[in-house]
Structures are given as structure tokens and as C-alpha cells.
Write an enzyme that holds these catalytic residues in place. Structure first.
Site, PDB file in Angstrom:
ATOM      1  N   ASP A 389       2.297  40.816 -29.597  1.00 45.12           N
ATOM      2  CA  ASP A 389       2.839  39.550 -29.095  1.00 45.12           C
ATOM      3  C   ASP A 389       1.696  38.809 -28.389  1.00 45.12           C
ATOM      4  OD1 ASP A 389       4.790  37.640 -28.049  1.00 45.12           O
ATOM      5  OD2 ASP A 389       4.397  38.634 -26.138  1.00 45.12           O
ATOM      6  N   ASP A 492       5.702  42.396 -24.363  1.00 47.43           N
ATOM      7  CA  ASP A 492       5.996  42.358 -22.931  1.00 47.43           C
ATOM      8  C   ASP A 492       7.320  43.022 -22.574  1.00 47.43           C
ATOM      9  OD1 ASP A 492       6.980  38.834 -22.772  1.00 47.43           O
ATOM     10  OD2 ASP A 492       7.901  40.548 -23.738  1.00 47.43           O
ATOM     11  N   ASP A 496      10.512  41.067 -27.044  1.00 46.89           N
ATOM     12  CA  ASP A 496       9.944  41.954 -28.054  1.00 46.89           C
ATOM     13  C   ASP A 496      10.654  43.299 -28.147  1.00 46.89           C
ATOM     14  OD1 ASP A 496       7.592  40.294 -28.835  1.00 46.89           O
ATOM     15  OD2 ASP A 496       7.084  40.548 -26.737  1.00 46.89           O
TER      16      ASP A 496
END
Length: 596
Positions: A389, A492, A496
Site C-alpha cells: 500500500d 497499514d 488493507d
């Protein structure tokens, strides 16, 4: 001893406040943990007693005290008393295993070999007046217990390292009720209760600040030494933080079981429960290996004497002369079978492999990397695909001013961006040099995504991604990769979460207070630093290298000593020291995981 009131709620009329709770907690911990010191003292006494009897037996020959068929009684009693003190627990576990259908384990092997040696001693005493086997049977059990002690010490030492790092578990909480504080155990505090956190104390439970501001040291959680200031109601205060300012009150918003501290400690304490492929293989191997060696021991004890008697008739014949009677054949091969049983015990593998992984997990914890299971440590040895991410993972996660213009005496904001973390580019470069493929996912527009990817040195990236679309990318990568390749997702831990759970290894970056970070991911980087990935790979590779060293070393030595025991080249004494020696060396090698 604390009274019942103290043990239940930490507050009663029999004794007062903090002292009462501390007493109850101390007693609880004392009952819960095995005292290593007492075991060392007990084994030392047993060893002294064993060597005293052994020396007396060598000097005065205890069988001569009561000559005749009963000559074995005195040495048997002397050695067997010591044997029971050393091995009663092993005999009990072996019996329980038999009763529950789990016959072929290490306890069964040790019990069978040692009791077989004592039976051999009684038989030789009755037949020949020379007892042979008592000392060996006693030594088998004593040195096996020494090996167990070494293992427990090593694991305990690793747990101590983790507990020192995670010295977060609260013992008492200052409950604020009706303008008075009462010291109670944290388990009794409910959501909505108000508690007082004094200057210099650890925050025992998660909550929000009631009034004013709090200055917190969060080093135990994040590894950062910088103090953090929290204003009332603006941000959660996480348990495990230290009050570096004045006293403050917080309103508890999570029970002790659901607090950050408990989740972290449970994560560490239960990490070894998720076994690796190596450990599962060894478990299956032991189920086949142990009954096979027992059968081979029976074959060694029975068939050679039978064939010897068939061909020689009266005994062992060399050059036409009988050099040993027929009953000696049985004694010779039974001794060899007992030696075979002793050395066949897979202690070195059973103890050293899990210990290696435990040491790896402990070493990672010391580096502020929490791993939920040893299987994830194994997978991080050679990860091939990293899907990351962007926001909060590769970047700092906070929009900052990128560029100004001056207009008169005024400054006008022209552009803002979310900059890379200082370590991102170097980490990405190191991963690519190691042969890993890196993919970046972001919800940003194409131009912003490309700018960040170029700066980080990432060639593949997807933009304008929704959480479900991130999962689709992960699914596609999983379908395309080789079966043995490991896919790692780094995020994080909030949006996600589905991708973290779907990947072979999910690594969450910081956000240690969120449920998603602790529950969805397999690894938590508490320092919110991507460099932790490189450190994790380093620890994983060292751990797996040592695991393989222990496996091959143990197997090779076992094969050599098993053959030498079966052929009579070595005796039961050699088998004892070979078994304990290999176990000791393998465990010492496992401890190297924690050494830089």
C-alpha cells in the site's frame, strides 16, 4: 499470603491496597511458573548422589556385600532410588501416553531403555553374580533430564528477553470512583470506568483522556524515544505507554482482554503455536520413526541370538572353541538393543527446531517486530513478491507543503504531497537486488502514483484502487506465482485488512492501536519503519539456516551411532552421552539465532 478478598478484587478489610494486590499477584506468578532454580538444585543433588554410589560401586563392588543370587539387591536399591527421583515424571508421562494411545514418544523410549537396563542388571546379577545395567539405566534418565532442563532454560531465557521488552502487563489499576481511588486488578475494570494514571506509571488500559493533556512515552510500543502530547478527547491513549508528565485520568474504552497490551502479549506468547512446515514434518516423521526404531530394537535383541544359537548350538564359537555360552548371546544383543533405543530418541530434533524458531521470534521482538507464528518467520526467509500500500506504508501518510510562491509579502500554497518515508527507496532497492518483485497499490490518481513509484524505484503500480480491487490484485498474483514462492502484503492494517489476510504473509505498518493491525496481519512492525522488513528477512534466514544445520547434524550423528550401537562398536554409555551431547550442541546452536 494475600487474603481471599485481595485475590478476588484486590481490596478488602484484611489488608490494604497496593501491598495486598502485589502480594496476590506475586503468589499467582509463583504458582504459575516452574522454578528453574529448584530443578537445578534437585538435579545437582541427584547427580552428586549418583556419582557417590557409582564411585562406591567401583571401589567396593556392592554386589559382594550380599553374595549369591541376591547380590543384585543392594546396588539395585541404591541406583533405583536415585532413578525414581530423576525419572518419576518421565515414567508417569510414558504411562499416561500408553493409557491414552500415544505410546511411541520420547518418554516411552526413555522409560523402555532405562527400565530395560535395570531388568538386565537383575538378570545378570541372578545368573552370574555381576550386575550390569543399573548405572547405565540410572544415567539414561539423569542425562535425559539434564537435556530437558537445558531446553527449558533456553526457552525461559528467550521468554525473559521478550518479557523484558514487553514489560507492559499491568499489575494494579487506580480505579477512580466517588472521588476516591481504589487499587484493583486490571481484569476487574469495566468499559466506562475512570482510572488514574500517576506520573511515571504505565498506562494499564486503553482509553480517552478526561481533561487537560497527557505527555506519553510510547517507546515500548513503537520504539520511538520522542514524547507525545495528547489532548483531552482528541486521541486514544494506549495501554503500555508511560506517563511522562503529571497525573491524568482516562475513561476506559476497552476491557483488559481487548486492550493493546493484552493483544501484544498474547501475540508474542502464542506465536510458537502456529507450526512451520519443518515442525509439522518432524511431527509426522516422529510418528513413523519412533515405532520403527522400537521394532528394530526388538529385532536386534531377538533375531541375532536365535540365529547364533541355530548355527553354533551351544554358544558363540570362534576357531572351534566356545568363547561365550548361549545365554551370553541374549545379554550381548539385549545390551545393543538398549543402546539402540537410547540413541534413537529424537530429542535433538524435537527440542532444537522449535527452540530455533522461538529464538527467532524473540530476536524479532527485541527489534520491535511482532510475529504471530513461527510459520510466518519460515516464509520470510525467501519472499518473492511484495505488494505494498502507498499511503502510510511507503509514504509518511500526512500531506505536506511541497512548494511556495511569493506574492508581495504573502505566501500562496501551490502544491501539497505525501512524501516518501526516509527509508523507502533504500528498502525497495534492497528488495529488488535480492530478486523480489515489488508492486505498489494506491487510491491516488495516475500522475501522483507514478511520481511516488518513480521516487521509490518501483516499476509496477496500480492507481485509483478500492479495497476490494486491492484484494483482486493479490488474488491474481497468488494465482500466477509458483507454489513455493511467498507473497507478502504490506499495509497499514485498516483498509488493507482483506489483503493482509489473503497474502501468504501480511505485514502491518504501525497503527499498533487498531484492531485491524493486530488481527488482520501476521507481522506487526511496531516502529512503523520499512527497514523492519529487511531485518525480519535477516532473522528469518539465520533462523532457517540454523534449523537446517540442526536437522542434518542430528540425523547424521544419529545414523552413525545407531549403526555402531547395533553392531556393538559402542556401548550404552556412549549412547547416553551421544544422545545428550547431540541435544546439547543442537540447542546451543539454536541459541545463536539471538546472537548478532
Amino acid at each position: 499470603m494475600g487474603c481471599n478478598g485481595c485475590e478476588k478484587n484486590g481490596n478488602c478489610t484484611g489488608c490494604s491496597g497496593v501491598d495486598a494486590v502485589k502480594t496476590a499477584v506475586k503468589e499467582h506468578n509463583g504458582h504459575k511458573e516452574k522454578t528453574l532454580k529448584s530443578r537445578i538444585i534437585k538435579l545437582a543433588i541427584i547427580l552428586v548422589a549418583f556419582f557417590a554410589v557409582f564411585v562406591l560401586d567401583q571401589i567396593f563392588n556392592l554386589t559382594t556385600v550380599n553374595p549369591g543370587p541376591e547380590c543384585w539387591v543392594l546396588p539395585f536399591v541404591c541406583y533405583f532410588i536415585i532413578y525414581l527421583f530423576a525419572g518419576l515424571s518421565v515414567l508417569k508421562e510414558a504411562l499416561e501416553g500408553i493409557l491414552h494411545g500415544k505410546i511411541f514418544d520420547e518418554n516411552f523410549l526413555m522409560a523402555l531403555a532405562s527400565l530395560g537396563a535395570f531388568s538386565l542388571g537383575i538378570y545378570t546379577g541372578c545368573v552370574s553374580g555381576a550386575c550390569d545395567g543399573f548405572a547405565e539405566g540410572c544415567a539414561v534418565m539423569i542425562f535425559y533430564q539434564i537435556g530437558e532442563l537445558l531446553q527449558d532454560w533456553a526457552v525461559g531465557n528467550s521468554k525473559k528477553n521478550i518479557s523484558e521488552l514487553m514489560d507492559l502487563r499491568p499489575q494494579i489499576v487506580h480505579l477512580w470512583k466517588e472521588k476516591e481511588t481504589t487499587d484493583v486488578p486490571p481484569e476487574t475494570v469495566k468499559v466506562g470506568d475512570r482510572i488514574l494514571v500517576k506520573k511515571g506509571e504505565k498506562v494499564p488500559l486503553d482509553g480517552t483522556l478526561e481533561a487537560g493533556e497527557a505527555i506519553l512515552n510510547r517507546m515500548a510500543l513503537t520504539g520511538e524515544t520522542k514524547l507525545e502530547t495528547v489532548e483531552d478527547g482528541r486521541k486514544r491513549i494506549l495501554s503500555g505507554s508511560i506517563n511522562a508528565g503529571e497525573n491524568f485520568y482516562i475513561k476506559v474504552d476497552a476491557s483488559y482482554e481487548n486492550s493493546t497490551v493484552s493483544k501484544i502479549l498474547d501475540l508474542v506468547e502464542n506465536a510458537s503455536e502456529k507450526k512451520t512446515d519443518t515442525e509439522r514434518f518432524l511431527t509426522k516423521f516422529s510418528k513413523i520413526y519412533t515405532p520403527v526404531v522400537v521394532i528394530l530394537a526388538v529385532v536386534i535383541a531377538v533375531f541375532p541370538p536365535l540365529f547364533g544359537m541355530m548355527f553354533s548350538g551351544n554358544g558363540i564359537i570362534e576357531s572351534g572353541n566356545i568363547i561365550a555360552p548361549a545365554n551370553s548371546l541374549w545379554l550381548i544383543w539385549i545390551k545393543r538393543a538398549l543402546s539402540f533405543l537410547v540413541v534413537s530418541c529424537p530429542c535433538a530434533l524435537v527440542l532444537s527446531v522449535p527452540l530455533s524458531f522461538f529464538m527467532g521470534i524473540g530476536t524479532a521482538s527485541k527489534n520491535h517486530i511482532l510475529i504471530k507464528g513461527s510459520k510466518y518467520l519460515e516464509r520470510m526467509e525467501k519472499p518473492k513478491i511484495f505488494i505494498c500500500d502507498k499511503t502510510g506504508t511507503l509514504t509518511v501518510g500526512i500531506a505536506r507543503i511541497k512548494e511556495f510562491e511569493e506574492k508581495g509579502s504573502l505566501e500562496a500554497l501551490t502544491e501539497m504531497n505525501d512524501p516518501l518515508k526516509p527509508e523507502t527507496a533504500a528498502v525497495c532497492k534492497a528488495l529488488k537486488q535480492d530478486g523480489s518483485r515489488i508492486i505498489m497499490l494506491t487510491g491516488d490518481k495516475k500522475n501522483e502514483a507514478k511520481s511516488i513509484a518513480d521516487e521509490a524505484g518501483i516499476d509496477e503500480f496500480y492507481y485509483e484502487m478500492l479495497p476490494q480491487e486491492k484484494v483482486e490484485v493479490v488474488e491474481q498474483a497468488l494465482a500466477e506465482k509458483n507454489e513455493k514462492d511467498v507473497l507478502v502484503y504490506v499495509g497499514d492494517g485498516i483498509n488493507d485488512a482483506p489483503s493482509l489476510m489473503r497474502a501468504d504473509v501480511g505485514i502491518s505498518m504501525g497503527k499498533i492501536g487498531t484492531d485491524a493491525a493486530l488481527e488482520a496481519s501476521d507481522v506487526v512492525l511496531m516502529k512503523d519503519d520499512l527497514s523492519g522488513i529487511l531485518k525480519l528477512k535477516e532473522i528469518a534466514r539465520k533462523t532457517m539456516r540454523i534449523v537446517r544445520e540442526n536437522v542434518w547434524f542430528s540425523i547424521l550423528v544419529k545414523i552413525v551411532v545407531l549403526i555402531s550401537s547395533a553392531t556393538g562398536i559402542t556401548n550404552i554409555w556412549f549412547a547416553v552421552f551421544a544422545d545428550v551431547g547431540v541435544t546439547f550442541l543442537a540447542m546451543c546452536n539454536a541459541l545463536r539465532v539471538g546472537i548478532k
